[in-house]
Write a protein that holds these residues in place. Structure first.
Motif, PDB file in Angstrom:
ATOM      1  N   HIS A  70       6.960  91.628 -22.781  1.00 23.62           N
ATOM      2  CA  HIS A  70       5.995  92.248 -23.216  1.00 23.62           C
ATOM      3  C   HIS A  70       5.224  93.008 -21.935  1.00 23.62           C
ATOM      4  O   HIS A  70       4.634  92.190 -20.992  1.00 23.62           O
ATOM      5  N   ASP A  72       2.612  95.992 -19.808  1.00 22.55           N
ATOM      6  CA  ASP A  72       1.625  97.038 -20.009  1.00 22.55           C
ATOM      7  C   ASP A  72       2.117  98.272 -19.856  1.00 22.55           C
ATOM      8  O   ASP A  72       1.985  99.277 -20.589  1.00 22.55           O
ATOM      9  N   LYS A  73       3.045  98.357 -18.784  1.00 22.07           N
ATOM     10  CA  LYS A  73       3.386 100.058 -18.772  1.00 22.07           C
ATOM     11  C   LYS A  73       4.924  99.760 -17.874  1.00 22.07           C
ATOM     12  O   LYS A  73       5.170  99.045 -17.056  1.00 22.07           O
ATOM     13  N   HIS A  98      13.720  95.852 -30.977  1.00 23.38           N
ATOM     14  CA  HIS A  98      12.504  95.554 -30.517  1.00 23.38           C
ATOM     15  C   HIS A  98      12.107  95.997 -29.199  1.00 23.38           C
ATOM     16  O   HIS A  98      11.201  96.288 -28.884  1.00 23.38           O
ATOM     17  N   GLN A 100      12.212  98.630 -25.517  1.00 21.40           N
ATOM     18  CA  GLN A 100      12.436 100.037 -25.323  1.00 21.40           C
ATOM     19  C   GLN A 100      13.360 100.033 -24.434  1.00 21.40           C
ATOM     20  O   GLN A 100      14.115 101.361 -24.294  1.00 21.40           O
ATOM     21  N   ALA A 114       9.105  96.108 -23.196  1.00 19.28           N
ATOM     22  CA  ALA A 114       8.630  96.700 -24.320  1.00 19.28           C
ATOM     23  C   ALA A 114       7.251  96.868 -23.968  1.00 19.28           C
ATOM     24  O   ALA A 114       6.761  95.607 -23.307  1.00 19.28           O
ATOM     25  N   GLU A 115       6.685  97.890 -24.163  1.00 17.12           N
ATOM     26  CA  GLU A 115       5.126  98.176 -24.008  1.00 17.12           C
ATOM     27  C   GLU A 115       4.630  97.741 -25.291  1.00 17.12           C
ATOM     28  O   GLU A 115       3.304  97.219 -25.407  1.00 17.12           O
ATOM     29  N   THR A 116       5.329  97.633 -26.392  1.00 16.76           N
ATOM     30  CA  THR A 116       4.603  97.205 -27.801  1.00 16.76           C
ATOM     31  C   THR A 116       5.351  95.734 -28.012  1.00 16.76           C
ATOM     32  O   THR A 116       6.456  95.693 -27.758  1.00 16.76           O
ATOM     33  N   CYS A 117       4.562  94.667 -28.336  1.00 14.68           N
ATOM     34  CA  CYS A 117       5.177  93.416 -28.521  1.00 14.68           C
ATOM     35  C   CYS A 117       5.906  93.391 -29.541  1.00 14.68           C
ATOM     36  O   CYS A 117       5.887  93.862 -30.676  1.00 14.68           O
ATOM     37  N   TRP A 118       6.912  92.286 -29.520  1.00 16.10           N
ATOM     38  CA  TRP A 118       7.603  91.983 -30.633  1.00 16.10           C
ATOM     39  C   TRP A 118       6.930  91.263 -31.704  1.00 16.10           C
ATOM     40  O   TRP A 118       6.208  90.430 -31.450  1.00 16.10           O
ATOM     41  N   LYS A 119       7.205  91.519 -32.933  1.00 15.33           N
ATOM     42  CA  LYS A 119       6.707  90.975 -34.166  1.00 15.33           C
ATOM     43  C   LYS A 119       7.231  89.582 -34.571  1.00 15.33           C
ATOM     44  O   LYS A 119       8.381  89.409 -34.529  1.00 15.33           O
TER      45      LYS A 119
END
Length: 120
Positions: A70, A72-73, A98, A100, A114-119
């Motif tokens: 995960h 930040d950018k 999951h 990007q 990924a900039e959005t974390c895995w659920k």
């Protein structure tokens, strides 16, 4: 609930892998094992990666399937890859997965970012 604490993989050049993970993802190096001084242990503070020097007695190929980060950018990862002289080829992942992007480390191990974390 169990939490992953380390991921181990074999490398022909643990020092190159060390430089990659330290300088591209900003993880910290842990103390080295006196019993295995060629190995490298890195951590983000929650999970650690044990980069094991591959030896003939392992009788296995370098690596494992992949690891996910995960970040930040994504652009910052790309900049760090370029600065360190690594390939900055970030391959977009298909919709619905999951991560990007995917890239390869120096041992051709797959890395998802990924900039959005895995659920969970």
């Amino acid at each position: 609930m169990a939490r992953i604490r380390h991921i181990a993989f074999l490398s022909d050049d643990p020092q190159q892998a060390r430089r990659f993970y330290l300088n591209v993802f900003g993880v910290k190096e842990l103390n080295r094992s006196e019993a295995h001084p060629d190995n490298v242990m890195l951590s983000d503070g929650e999970i650690f990666i044990n980069i094991v020097k591959r030896r003939p007695e392992h009788n296995k190929p370098v690596g494992f399937y992949h690891v996910g980060f995960h970040v930040d950018k994504v652009d910052l990862v790309r900049e760090r890859l370029q600065k360190e002289g690594f390939s900055d080829q970030l391959v977009p992942r298909p919709e619905g997965v999951h991560a990007q992007y995917r890239l390869l480390d120096p041992d051709n191990i797959l890395i998802d970012i990924a900039e959005t974390c895995w659920k969970v």
